[in-house]
Design an enzyme around this catalytic site. Structure first.
Site, PDB file in Angstrom:
ATOM      1  N   ARG A  50       1.336  -1.046  -0.463  1.00 32.97           N
ATOM      2  CA  ARG A  50      -0.371   0.338   0.264  1.00 32.97           C
ATOM      3  C   ARG A  50       1.027   1.051  -0.301  1.00 32.97           C
ATOM      4  NH1 ARG A  50      -3.450  -2.124   5.329  1.00 32.97           N
ATOM      5  NH2 ARG A  50      -4.013  -3.988   4.161  1.00 32.97           N
ATOM      6  N   ASP A  52       1.678   5.500  -0.051  1.00 32.38           N
ATOM      7  CA  ASP A  52       0.878   6.467   0.650  1.00 32.38           C
ATOM      8  C   ASP A  52       0.464   7.785  -0.773  1.00 32.38           C
ATOM      9  OD1 ASP A  52       1.630   6.230   2.803  1.00 32.38           O
ATOM     10  OD2 ASP A  52       3.413   6.348   3.075  1.00 32.38           O
ATOM     11  N   TYR A 111      12.496  -0.536  -3.778  1.00 34.07           N
ATOM     12  CA  TYR A 111      11.644   0.405  -3.871  1.00 34.07           C
ATOM     13  C   TYR A 111      12.853   1.088  -4.504  1.00 34.07           C
ATOM     14  CZ  TYR A 111       7.188   0.145  -1.345  1.00 34.07           C
ATOM     15  OH  TYR A 111       5.942  -0.579  -0.630  1.00 34.07           O
ATOM     16  N   ARG A 198      10.924   6.326   3.166  1.00 29.86           N
ATOM     17  CA  ARG A 198      10.657   6.986   3.481  1.00 29.86           C
ATOM     18  C   ARG A 198      11.840   7.966   4.644  1.00 29.86           C
ATOM     19  NH1 ARG A 198       5.225   9.503   3.088  1.00 29.86           N
ATOM     20  NH2 ARG A 198       5.473  11.253   3.585  1.00 29.86           N
TER      21      ARG A 198
END
Lengths: 246, 246
Positions: A50, A52, A111, A198
């Site tokens: 999921r 952001d 990522y 992040r």
């Protein structure tokens, strides 16, 4: 019933994130609406992760169950036609076994985080990278990143809203690559905590600015305390690259 | 009076092109308005090239004359502040001699054209590349491109609205590079005719689809007739990369 695995690319800028929300558009809702228009069936689309609001996907994986007979190629083409003008594209579609699950069968997630180090504002890449107005020391960042690789309690790098049962994760890879004024951070793990990439990138930027040493990174990790986090990087630069399956 | 040379990056999507237009926003007008706000002076911004609507710039060069004393760094910072939220950024600013001219002193101009070969619509790169839904033969395109390099009458590859005195240009380089599903065409010349790069790329795409042979490309060039043009590529994929000066 046939289960289809989808490879999804999306521009996260106009969305509240992957997951369906009551208060705004989501990638999941866009694909579910397209599937409903094609099949007449109210389907649920499950994703590997999921993302952001503002986070992008280049190779997100998801699955959907369809009762009506349809080939993978026709489903992909019809989804892409119905998804316009939303910036969501189905890059691949294949039939998978009924027990294949985009989230639970996933072995690894990858990522990439894109930083552009320059004073001038972004133009063509606005919303697609994090602009940092001073130069960053990529070698120092790589040294700081090495402190996070392995199996750790990542409480410091976890959102207060994280719903995972355990804060322990095994970070397989956290590479820092410089390409001119661009710095790319690539992260791989079986799974990540909410905001983990992040949060790690935000702290790496502090190391790159020499505000933090590699030892400060280790201390933040060992603190197991969200208050020890230096900085959470914005969503703009984060791309879900791909997911691995058996 | 001080003459400043600017290096300009811009996202061409919201603009009618580089040049000031009565009927819509332009990159030139955006920079001139920012300069007026900073200096109180009505200035003219001259560029190395005039790009069409939807064409992007990564390293366009331009110059502007300012009467008020100001350092290059302060002018750059003030322009970037005033240009917000337009997707135009001044990457560099330096003082140049009064006879330096962004257009007339320029020795070479370099463009890149980005093609993405895939069926699925573009998302993060929408408006930043030309999507071609079938695979292209990059080797064949390179062979076709080689037919255009050199000094030729490029009438076939010139817009009906081109204002140049002569259709003869010397194309120094037209390279075709494949990177996965991306094909990059890089073109260099002292100067180009209006629509020349897009017209060359459009015909190269026909060669890549094997609708045209390299001999068809030669025949189109030798026809010296706009009606012999196979295809004009859309502006989306075109980027002005940089300009060379003595």
């Amino acid at each position: 019933m046939t289960r289809f695995a989808l490879t999804v690319e999306f521009d996260g800028r106009p969305f509240m994130g992957w997951q369906r929300q009551s208060h705004g558009p989501s990638v999941q809702a866009a694909i579910e609406a397209a599937a409903l228009a094609i099949t007449g069936e109210t389907v649920a689309v499950h994703a590997a992760g999921r993302t952001d609001a503002g986070v992008h996907g280049l190779g997100m994986r998801a699955h959907v169950d369809v009762m009506r007979p349809i080939t993978p190629f026709r489903l992909m083409e019809a989804l892409n036609a119905k998804l316009r003008p939303d910036p969501v594209a189905i890059l691949a579609c294949e039939i998978v076994p009924d027990d294949w699950h985009a989230r639970f069968t996933c072995l690894a997630r990858h990522y990439e985080y894109r930083i552009v180090t320059r004073r001038a504002p972004l133009t063509v890449e606005r919303g697609l990278a994090w602009r940092v107005p001073i130069d960053l020391d990529a070698d120092a960042m790589a040294e700081g990143a090495a402190r996070l690789v392995g199996r750790h309690d990542f409480t410091t790098f976890r959102s207060a809203h994280c719903q995972a049962d355990s804060p322990v994760r095994t970070l397989d890879r956290l590479d820092v690559v410089r390409e001119g004024e661009r710095i790319l951070v690539r992260a791989s793990a079986r799974s990540f905590l909410h905001h983990q990439v992040r949060s790690m990138v935000g702290c790496l930027a502090l190391v790159g600015q020499r505000k933090w040493s590699a030892n400060d990174m280790s201390a933040a990790l060992e603190a197991r305390d969200r208050a020890a986090l230096g900085l959470n990087a914005p969503p703009d630069g984060l791309f879900f690259l791909r997911a691995d399956y058996p």
